[in-house]
Enzyme design. Structure first.
Site, mmCIF file in Angstrom:
data_model
loop_
_atom_site.group_PDB
_atom_site.id
_atom_site.type_symbol
_atom_site.label_atom_id
_atom_site.label_comp_id
_atom_site.label_asym_id
_atom_site.label_seq_id
_atom_site.Cartn_x
_atom_site.Cartn_y
_atom_site.Cartn_z
ATOM 1 N N CYS A 86 -6.044 -7.617 -9.923
ATOM 2 C CA CYS A 86 -6.627 -6.876 -11.037
ATOM 3 C C CYS A 86 -7.564 -5.794 -10.493
ATOM 4 C CB CYS A 86 -7.426 -7.723 -12.008
ATOM 5 S SG CYS A 86 -6.473 -9.014 -12.797
ATOM 6 N N ARG A 114 -3.306 -3.218 -7.212
ATOM 7 C CA ARG A 114 -3.982 -4.509 -7.312
ATOM 8 C C ARG A 114 -3.342 -5.430 -8.352
ATOM 9 N NH1 ARG A 114 -8.971 -4.348 -4.869
ATOM 10 N NH2 ARG A 114 -9.559 -6.200 -6.042
ATOM 11 N N TRP A 151 -3.161 -8.379 -12.899
ATOM 12 C CA TRP A 151 -2.226 -9.305 -12.259
ATOM 13 C C TRP A 151 -2.490 -10.633 -12.962
ATOM 14 C CZ3 TRP A 151 -2.014 -13.868 -9.405
ATOM 15 C CH2 TRP A 151 -0.818 -14.091 -8.701
ATOM 16 N N ASN A 178 -12.078 -8.884 -13.345
ATOM 17 C CA ASN A 178 -11.237 -9.249 -12.204
ATOM 18 C C ASN A 178 -11.782 -10.556 -11.656
ATOM 19 O OD1 ASN A 178 -9.696 -9.410 -9.868
ATOM 20 N ND2 ASN A 178 -11.032 -8.020 -8.724
ATOM 21 N N GLY A 179 -10.955 -11.601 -11.685
ATOM 22 C CA GLY A 179 -11.415 -12.893 -11.176
ATOM 23 C C GLY A 179 -10.869 -14.012 -12.026
ATOM 24 N N GLU A 181 7.057 -11.283 10.608
ATOM 25 C CA GLU A 181 6.567 -10.151 9.832
ATOM 26 C C GLU A 181 7.731 -9.259 9.365
ATOM 27 O OE1 GLU A 181 4.159 -9.259 8.240
ATOM 28 O OE2 GLU A 181 4.061 -7.086 8.152
ATOM 29 N N LYS A 190 8.507 -8.456 5.457
ATOM 30 C CA LYS A 190 8.571 -7.073 4.941
ATOM 31 C C LYS A 190 9.816 -6.894 4.090
ATOM 32 C CE LYS A 190 5.531 -5.756 5.172
ATOM 33 N NZ LYS A 190 4.338 -6.341 5.624
ATOM 34 N N GLU A 206 9.713 -9.059 0.710
ATOM 35 C CA GLU A 206 8.765 -8.721 -0.349
ATOM 36 C C GLU A 206 9.088 -7.412 -1.045
ATOM 37 O OE1 GLU A 206 4.631 -8.102 0.727
ATOM 38 O OE2 GLU A 206 5.194 -7.366 2.687
ATOM 39 N N HIS A 228 19.751 -25.998 16.011
ATOM 40 C CA HIS A 228 19.324 -27.328 15.551
ATOM 41 C C HIS A 228 19.517 -27.495 14.040
ATOM 42 C CE1 HIS A 228 17.917 -28.354 19.501
ATOM 43 N NE2 HIS A 228 17.306 -27.184 19.570
ATOM 44 N N LYS A 287 -1.864 -6.442 -4.231
ATOM 45 C CA LYS A 287 -2.346 -6.128 -2.887
ATOM 46 C C LYS A 287 -3.383 -7.119 -2.387
ATOM 47 C CE LYS A 287 -2.714 -3.310 0.691
ATOM 48 N NZ LYS A 287 -1.614 -3.426 1.673
HETATM 49 O O1 M6R Z 1 -5.784 -8.470 2.609
HETATM 50 P P1 M6R Z 1 -5.268 -9.546 3.512
HETATM 51 O O2 M6R Z 1 -4.842 -9.028 4.847
HETATM 52 O O3 M6R Z 1 -6.183 -10.730 3.623
HETATM 53 O O4 M6R Z 1 -3.962 -10.070 2.781
HETATM 54 C C1 M6R Z 1 -3.236 -11.158 3.271
HETATM 55 C C2 M6R Z 1 -1.847 -11.181 2.702
HETATM 56 O O5 M6R Z 1 -1.875 -11.350 1.314
HETATM 57 C C3 M6R Z 1 -1.102 -9.885 3.025
HETATM 58 O O6 M6R Z 1 -1.031 -9.668 4.401
HETATM 59 C C4 M6R Z 1 0.327 -9.901 2.448
HETATM 60 O O7 M6R Z 1 1.087 -10.897 3.054
HETATM 61 C C5 M6R Z 1 0.914 -8.516 2.654
HETATM 62 N N1 M6R Z 1 0.703 -7.720 1.490
HETATM 63 C C6 M6R Z 1 2.335 -8.523 2.976
HETATM 64 O O8 M6R Z 1 2.783 -7.231 3.226
#
Ligand code: M6R
Length: 605
Positions: free
Chosen positions: A2, A27, A75, A101-102, A478, A482, A485, A501, A600
């Site tokens: 949010c 956000r 969100w 937000n929260g 990673e 990528k 997501e 395995h 985010k």
């Molecule tokens: O802001 P942060 O680095 O703490 O966020 C952690 C994860 O939520 C973040 O890395 C998330 O996995 C990425 N948006 C993926 O691209």
């Protein structure tokens, strides 16, 4: 999760609020809304879906006029994404509107109490209890009502409040969620993030937990938790508005991928003097620790997995990794001899914050690798090393991740020297290699057109595997995230030697296997794994170091990455995988910067 924004000035607020919300949309984008105040009346408009839906509604609604207002992009946590659950929320009598937000943990109990007193609730949100509570406590003094209402709340909140009785005034309250004041000339702002108002002012005041503020066009007044007025210093943002805009790129993600050489340079260069790495911000005796625990979430965790391998190799110290969302439930072995390294781009991630608290309760020293200056994680940790990646807007992290890995590599070299595991000559040799990273990252971007072609070839696959060994496996984690997501294509990262395995049962004719083969000491091993999947019909796209001739006879397609010392390759080798995910998602017509169900900064557990 949010985003909230507030404005008070002498011009119409709605354009500024909508623009701020667009900038905060990373956000959360389940719904959006604004409320403005004019002649002691609050008018509100909100809509489910992205901010564009709201913009359309606002254009049709000629009533939305006022020089002060608040806005929200959501969100969803409590209640489905819908118009009625969208923020702002208003008190039954229309006197107050708030954005939040929260999460309010005790909302059910407060709601029951207020319903018994006659309040009427419209939404399923936890937020609505806050506005009804403020209304309940309001007896003409808003500051008092805010203090009484927030004293009842358990959870986390950054609030923006409008009161029909207070013309030209907006209120902001911060507890455990980010909130920044923007100080302009004859106008003032608050927002979850500077990007919301960076095009209007670069002068900011950071609010701390428990503080609240009242803003009029000419004055910002800040109070501590007891209601006492306090003075806080302003700071100036050094980055420019262009950093928070697309600057001609179709997506923030592509722009941020392309910004990596500059971000790496900004992160690495200031820390190198006399051919040695210096962390002036670190005043610790590394010899004091008998183990390191790295904890973080998502991509930051995967950066930590790379860091673990480099630190262990160079420092000969036990390094463990643990996802931050699990750490506190495992009763981990942490004591005063543990150095806990937390990693976070946003500096706001709730699970990472909880992990810090757990580590501190066990007397560990906490070192944060973090991108956002003054963020909650930077403040909570004993030491903060900043990645200087600049603002990252796309939900999928790119430059955030690579700058984290760069810092971890530098930390490994620095700590190895401090521990006496490498001599001065080796220290200088590794530093020399680290210095090459930005230029190698730049050269890696030359693969852009070739990666795009491969994405055109493979984008219709519905499942993929990323395989690698040792450091390359950590990078696969990673690379696979990528792809998942932003393209919604199933993919799995696998330690290549583990395939046989069980998982090799999933390898069939036409399955795409992305084989990361940059760690050359294990080249023969990964080549055997490639042969195993090829024998079962897989198509193989390989990523290898330049000069690797062997790989061409093994893989269907090859991407060659500029060479650098093998332990530092992960910073570079992820870049083609980021580009691959980007173009696959683009070909699949996905909303790249705002993937479904994500946000985010993840400020809820
Ligand atoms: O802001 P942060 O680095 O703490 O966020 C952690 C994860 O939520 C973040 O890395 C998330 O996995 C990425 N948006 C993926 O691209």
């Amino acid at each position: 999760m949010c985003g909230i924004v507030g404005f008070t000035g002498t011009t119409d607020a709605k354009g500024i609020l909508l623009d701020g919300l667009k900038r905060l949309e990373y956000r959360g984008y389940d719904s959006a809304g604004i409320a403005v105040q004019n002649n002691n009346v609050i008018k509100m408009v909100k809509a489910s879906g992205k901010v564009d839906n709201l913009v359309e509604l606002v254009e049709k609604n000629k009533d939305i006029i006022g020089n002060s207002g608040i806005g929200h992009t959501r969100w969803a946590t409590h209640g489905v994404p819908s118009d009625v659950n969208a923020h702002p929320h208003m008190s039954t009598d229309g006197k107050f509107a708030i954005v939040h937000n929260g999460i309010i943990e005790n909302h059910a109990e407060i709601k029951a109490e207020l319903i018994a007193k006659g309040a009427k609730f419209l939404s399923d949100t936890d937020t609505e209890v806050i506005v009804q509570l403020i209304d309940y406590y309001y007896k003409g003094n808003l500051k008092e009502a805010l203090m009484k209402a927030t004293a009842r709340l358990n959870g986390s909140y950054a609030l923006g409040v409008l009161c029909a009785d207070s013309p030209n005034t907006i209120y902001a309250v911060k507890y455990s969620n980010p909130l920044i004041i923007g100080v302009g000339a004859g106008e003032n702002y608050f927002a979850s993030d500077i990007t919301a108002f960076i095009n209007h002012t670069k002068n900011v005041i950071d609010l701390d937990d428990g503080e609240f503020a009242s803003l009029t066009p000419d004055k910002v007044t800040i109070y501590d938790h007891s209601g006492k007025e306090i003075k806080k210093e302003e700071r100036k943002i050094t980055w420019d508005v262009a950093a928070a805009e697309k600057s001609g790129y179709e997506h923030f993600m592509l722009k941020e991928i392309m910004e990596q050489p500059a971000a790496l340079k900004a992160t690495i260069e200031p820390r190198i003097r006399d051919n040695k790495i210096h962390f002036d911000e670190l005043d610790i005796d590394i010899k004091k620790y008998d183990r390191i625990l790295i904890t973080a979430c998502g991509s930051a965790y995967y950066a930590g997995c790379v860091g673990r391998d480099i630190i262990e190799k160079l420092c000969k110290l036990h390094v463990h990794t643990e996802v931050a969302s699990e750490l506190r439930y495992r009763d981990p072995i942490i004591d005063e001899k543990t150095l806990v390294i937390v990693i976070s781009q946003s500096g706001e991630t709730a699970d990472t914050i909880a992990a810090i608290k757990e580590a501190k309760s066990k007397n560990a020293t906490v070192l944060a690798i973090v991108n956002v200056v003054g963020s909650a994680i930077a403040k909570l940790a004993d030491y903060a090393i900043y990645t200087w990646a600049g603002p990252e807007i796309a939900v999928a992290t790119t430059k955030g991740y690579t700058t984290q890995v760069a810092i971890l590599a530098m930390f490994a070299v620095w700590a190895a020297f401090e521990l006496g595991k490498i001599n001065e000559k080796e220290f200088e040799k590794y530093t020399e290699e680290i210095k090459k990273i930005p230029e190698r990252a730049q050269r890696t971007l030359d693969l852009n057109a070739r990666v795009k072609k491969l994405a055109d070839k493979y984008y219709q696959k519905r499942s993929m595997f990323f395989i690698g060994r040792y450091l390359d496996y950590a990078v696969c984690l990673e690379g696979s995230l990528k792809l998942k997501e932003i393209s919604y294509i199933h993919s799995e990262a696998y330690a290549a030697g583990e395939l046989k395995h069980g998982t090799i049962a999933l390898i069939e004719q036409g399955r795409l296997v992305v084989a990361v083969c940059c760690y050359e000491p294990l080249l023969d091993k990964i080549i055997s794994n490639i042969q195993q999947v090829k024998a079962r019909g897989a198509e193989v796209m390989a990523l290898a170091m330049e000069d690797n001739k062997k790989i061409f006879t093994e893989a269907d397609d090859v991407l060659l990455v500029p060479k650098i010392y093998e332990l530092f390759m992960p910073v570079i080798e992820i870049i083609p995988l980021q580009l691959f995910a980007y173009y696959v998602a683009k070909n699949n017509k996905c909303d790249i910067d705002k993937p479904k169900n994500l946000a985010k900064s993840v400020t809820v557990e």
